[in-house]
Design a protein around this motif. Structure first.
Motif, PDB file in Angstrom:
ATOM      1  N   GLY A   1       1.057  -1.122  -0.191  1.00 26.87           N
ATOM      2  CA  GLY A   1       0.146  -0.310  -0.095  1.00 26.87           C
ATOM      3  C   GLY A   1       0.970   1.400  -0.121  1.00 26.87           C
ATOM      4  O   GLY A   1       1.878   1.252   0.293  1.00 26.87           O
ATOM      5  N   GLU A   2       0.327   2.459  -0.150  1.00 31.25           N
ATOM      6  CA  GLU A   2       1.072   3.588  -0.428  1.00 31.25           C
ATOM      7  C   GLU A   2       1.479   4.008   0.929  1.00 31.25           C
ATOM      8  O   GLU A   2       0.855   3.502   1.985  1.00 31.25           O
ATOM      9  CB  GLU A   2       0.266   4.592  -0.980  1.00 31.25           C
ATOM     10  N   SER A   3       2.241   5.275   1.164  1.00 31.06           N
ATOM     11  CA  SER A   3       2.438   5.661   2.360  1.00 31.06           C
ATOM     12  C   SER A   3       1.416   6.262   2.888  1.00 31.06           C
ATOM     13  O   SER A   3       0.487   6.725   2.561  1.00 31.06           O
ATOM     14  CB  SER A   3       3.328   6.865   2.151  1.00 31.06           C
TER      15      SER A   3
ATOM     16  N   ASP B   1       3.266 -15.564   0.172  1.00 40.68           N
ATOM     17  CA  ASP B   1       2.385 -16.677  -0.207  1.00 40.68           C
ATOM     18  C   ASP B   1       0.867 -15.919  -0.340  1.00 40.68           C
ATOM     19  O   ASP B   1       0.347 -16.445  -1.434  1.00 40.68           O
ATOM     20  CB  ASP B   1       2.096 -17.716   0.696  1.00 40.68           C
ATOM     21  N   ARG B   2       0.663 -14.946   0.187  1.00 36.37           N
ATOM     22  CA  ARG B   2      -0.577 -14.249   0.095  1.00 36.37           C
ATOM     23  C   ARG B   2      -0.086 -12.702   0.243  1.00 36.37           C
ATOM     24  O   ARG B   2       0.784 -12.354   0.636  1.00 36.37           O
ATOM     25  CB  ARG B   2      -1.505 -14.438   1.054  1.00 36.37           C
ATOM     26  N   ILE B   3      -1.084 -11.817  -0.655  1.00 35.18           N
ATOM     27  CA  ILE B   3      -1.007 -10.388  -0.293  1.00 35.18           C
ATOM     28  C   ILE B   3      -2.181  -9.694   0.125  1.00 35.18           C
ATOM     29  O   ILE B   3      -3.262 -10.077  -0.308  1.00 35.18           O
ATOM     30  CB  ILE B   3      -0.379  -9.791  -1.797  1.00 35.18           C
ATOM     31  N   LYS B   4      -2.153  -8.717   0.998  1.00 37.27           N
ATOM     32  CA  LYS B   4      -3.006  -8.064   1.651  1.00 37.27           C
ATOM     33  C   LYS B   4      -2.604  -6.608   1.098  1.00 37.27           C
ATOM     34  O   LYS B   4      -1.495  -6.095   1.433  1.00 37.27           O
ATOM     35  CB  LYS B   4      -3.014  -8.338   3.288  1.00 37.27           C
ATOM     36  N   VAL B   5      -3.671  -6.123   0.707  1.00 34.16           N
ATOM     37  CA  VAL B   5      -3.509  -4.651   0.254  1.00 34.16           C
ATOM     38  C   VAL B   5      -4.144  -3.451   1.233  1.00 34.16           C
ATOM     39  O   VAL B   5      -5.350  -3.633   1.455  1.00 34.16           O
ATOM     40  CB  VAL B   5      -4.045  -4.267  -1.226  1.00 34.16           C
ATOM     41  N   LEU B   6      -3.469  -2.599   1.686  1.00 36.33           N
ATOM     42  CA  LEU B   6      -4.122  -1.539   2.579  1.00 36.33           C
ATOM     43  C   LEU B   6      -4.011  -0.131   1.886  1.00 36.33           C
ATOM     44  O   LEU B   6      -3.164   0.143   1.002  1.00 36.33           O
ATOM     45  CB  LEU B   6      -3.146  -1.622   3.821  1.00 36.33           C
TER      46      LEU B   6
ATOM     47  N   GLY C   1      -5.490   2.651   6.252  1.00 39.38           N
ATOM     48  CA  GLY C   1      -5.606   1.910   7.546  1.00 39.38           C
ATOM     49  C   GLY C   1      -6.808   0.878   7.389  1.00 39.38           C
ATOM     50  O   GLY C   1      -7.146   0.018   8.231  1.00 39.38           O
ATOM     51  N   GLU C   2      -7.531   0.538   6.243  1.00 36.85           N
ATOM     52  CA  GLU C   2      -8.153  -0.436   5.843  1.00 36.85           C
ATOM     53  C   GLU C   2      -7.928  -1.246   4.843  1.00 36.85           C
ATOM     54  O   GLU C   2      -7.024  -1.130   3.741  1.00 36.85           O
ATOM     55  CB  GLU C   2      -9.666   0.172   5.299  1.00 36.85           C
ATOM     56  N   GLU C   3      -8.474  -2.622   4.910  1.00 33.42           N
ATOM     57  CA  GLU C   3      -7.937  -3.548   3.843  1.00 33.42           C
ATOM     58  C   GLU C   3      -8.842  -3.507   2.549  1.00 33.42           C
ATOM     59  O   GLU C   3     -10.001  -3.139   2.597  1.00 33.42           O
ATOM     60  CB  GLU C   3      -8.305  -5.111   4.379  1.00 33.42           C
TER      61      GLU C   3
END
Length: 540
Positions: free
Chosen positions: A43-45, A225-230, A233-235
């Motif tokens: 995710g960005e800054s 193995d998995r990627i979470k994008v934020l 502060g939220e998914e």
């Protein structure tokens, strides 16, 4: 929490509290992580990546508070542990690898003593046992001379070696979970491969789970193995790496994938007299020769990108141009006039004409001065403006860099994001109306969205003002985006130089070919292919 989950975070909310104001930083995020699994956080800054990573250890930075949610490690809620119990857990069962190993190691102590400190203090090993384990880990992460490596001080090794030493330090207590917080962001592409290979091998061989925080999508594809994008502060979304890379579901994620589409506008050609020249320059640090007979030209309205791995002489070349490191021989000219080797011997108008934007805006900006004071000072010093006039200049430049003067003029650097700090650094460099600006890795610590904004701003400045840029970088994607001319440095020598189209077109010399082949590709398995082709060993 299921039996297979090592870490489970549910409904986590973290607030920043300062001067009576409350700001939501993490807004109800969940994480599930199994034994031996690697989760990439991108995710960005300001997305909350580092805050979330630290919270996985039950830790928050000063001014932050966990207001809601559970953080369960091996079934135990870390929020219910007292401070002593949390300290016993950190470093032993959960370890952290910081973005800047150079800042994390104590310069007064040898590396071996720092790597072995925790297991000895926690009575997990005797000192001889810890020394043997450290040597084994140094060998595992492919550090040179593993037996003698621990006798060195931090300043005696490269940045890539320090990052691998920090990985060894994190592993020495055999933790179940490691938090990697942007561990390769500031490294050149060849060193980055060494560090990624070491991380990948040690995580797989030891079955260690990891959270890998980064803004580099190509890097996370090789590790996670998995990627979470934020975002904010939220998914945004989460998926297995291969599916996320192939078909991200959300528009925001797709925007991250396509952000490197920027290419600079066409500018002047290199005809006519150059604005500045570096001719046959040799420079030393003590007895060590760091520049060896280097010659380049800089032209108005054009960007010279200087590339090469750590220690190649890129920043030293910039320091010689600016007079911060006087050359041993050779000369620097500006508009046909020879400049004194040291800035102390240069006239004020010559100093005014060459300004520098430093890599780390955090340390380059005076934390005790407001944005207005920081930008106004060069206008006073070099243009002879009064204080009111210099603040008018500061307002004008804030407008130019896209920061509302009424909002930012009286703020302090600590109240700005990383991208905003770098924009202020650019405004400060412009305040003196220079003809040439040296940009030293100005986007290396920024996420891709913010970095693209900075590159567009520099391009706009060059188009409107005809400024010449020397752009020092290890990011070859950035070179392709912004350079007119390219100089490739290796061990203090210029190994390839000319217009971008020529330098980046084969046939290549061996070193340039190594650099170009080390740029991570946006596909799963790229690192494994590189490791195999170079005969390195890492467990996939």
């Amino acid at each position: 929490m299921t039996d297979k989950n090592l870490l489970e975070i549910r409904g986590l909310k973290i607030e920043g509290r300062r001067d009576g104001k409350v700001t939501e930083i993490i807004r109800g995020v969940d994480i599930t992580l199994g034994e031996g699994e690697v989760l990439g956080l991108i995710g960005e800054s300001g997305a909350g990546k580092s805050t979330l990573g630290l919270a996985s250890m039950g830790y928050t930075r000063a001014g932050c508070v966990i207001s809601e949610g559970d953080i369960r490690f091996r079934g135990e809620n870390l929020r219910n542990l007292d401070a002593a119990a949390q300290r016993r857990l950190r470093g032993r069962r959960i370890a952290y690898v910081a973005q800047s190993a150079a800042a994390a190691f104590n310069p007064a102590h040898r590396l071996g003593a720092q790597v072995t400190e925790v297991p000895v203090l926690r009575s997990l090993m005797t000192q001889p046992q810890a020394d043997r384990e450290a040597i084994s880990l140094f060998e595992e992460v492919q550090l040179p001379s593993p037996v003698a490596f621990g006798l060195r001080y931090p300043h005696q090794v490269s940045g890539g070696q320090l990052q691998r030493a920090m990985t060894a330090m994190a592993m020495i207590c055999k933790p179940n979970l490691i938090i990697f917080d942007e561990p390769t962001t500031a490294l050149d592409v060849t060193t980055q491969i060494e560090v990624l290979t070491a991380i990948k091998k040690i995580v797989r061989d030891h079955g260690t789970a990891a959270i890998y925080i980064t803004h580099d999508l190509a890097v996370v594809a090789q590790i996670a193995d998995r990627i979470k994008v934020l975002r904010y502060g939220e998914e945004v979304e989460e998926a297995e790496t291969a599916r996320m890379m192939a078909a991200p579901r959300e528009n925001y994620t797709r925007s991250l994938w396509s952000v490197r589409s920027f290419r600079k506008q066409a500018h002047t050609d290199a005809q006519g007299q150059p604005l500045a020249t570096i001719e046959n320059v040799i420079a030393h640090y003590g007895e060590l020769k760091v520049l060896d007979d280097v010659s380049v030209e800089l032209h108005r309205g054009r960007t010279l990108a200087v590339v090469g791995e750590s220690g190649s002489g890129k920043t030293t070349l910039a320091r010689a141009l600016c007079g911060l490191l006087p050359s041993t021989s050779g000369q620097v000219t500006l508009s046909g006039t020879s400049l004194a080797p040291s800035f102390r011997g240069r006239r004020r108008d010559q100093l005014k004409s060459i300004q520098m934007i430093y890599q780390m805006a955090d340390t380059a900006l005076n934390a005790r001065q407001t944005v207005g004071e920081i930008i106004a000072r060069p206008a006073e010093l070099f243009l002879g403006k009064t204080k009111p006039q210099s603040f008018d200049r500061a307002r004008e430049l804030l407008d130019l860099i896209g920061m509302e003067p009424g909002t930012f003029l009286h703020r302090y650097p600590g109240e700005l994001s990383g991208g905003q700090k770098q924009r202020v650094s650019i405004a400060r460099a412009l305040a003196a109306k220079p003809e040439l600006i040296v940009c030293d890795e100005v986007t290396s610590a920024l996420d891709q969205i913010v970095a693209e904004g900075i590159l567009k701003l520099l391009d706009q400045i060059q188009t409107e003002l005809g400024t010449a840029f020397m752009y020092i970088t290890h990011d070859l994607d950035t070179v392709r985006a912004i350079a007119d001319d390219v100089a490739v440095m290796h061990r203090g020598k210029l190994v390839r130089y000319g217009p971008k189209e020529k330098v980046l077109t084969p046939p290549f010399d061996p070193y340039t070919e190594l650099l170009l082949s080390s740029v991570p590709e946006m596909r799963c398995g790229w690192l494994d292919d590189v490791i195999e082709s170079r005969g390195q060993t890492a467990t996939a």
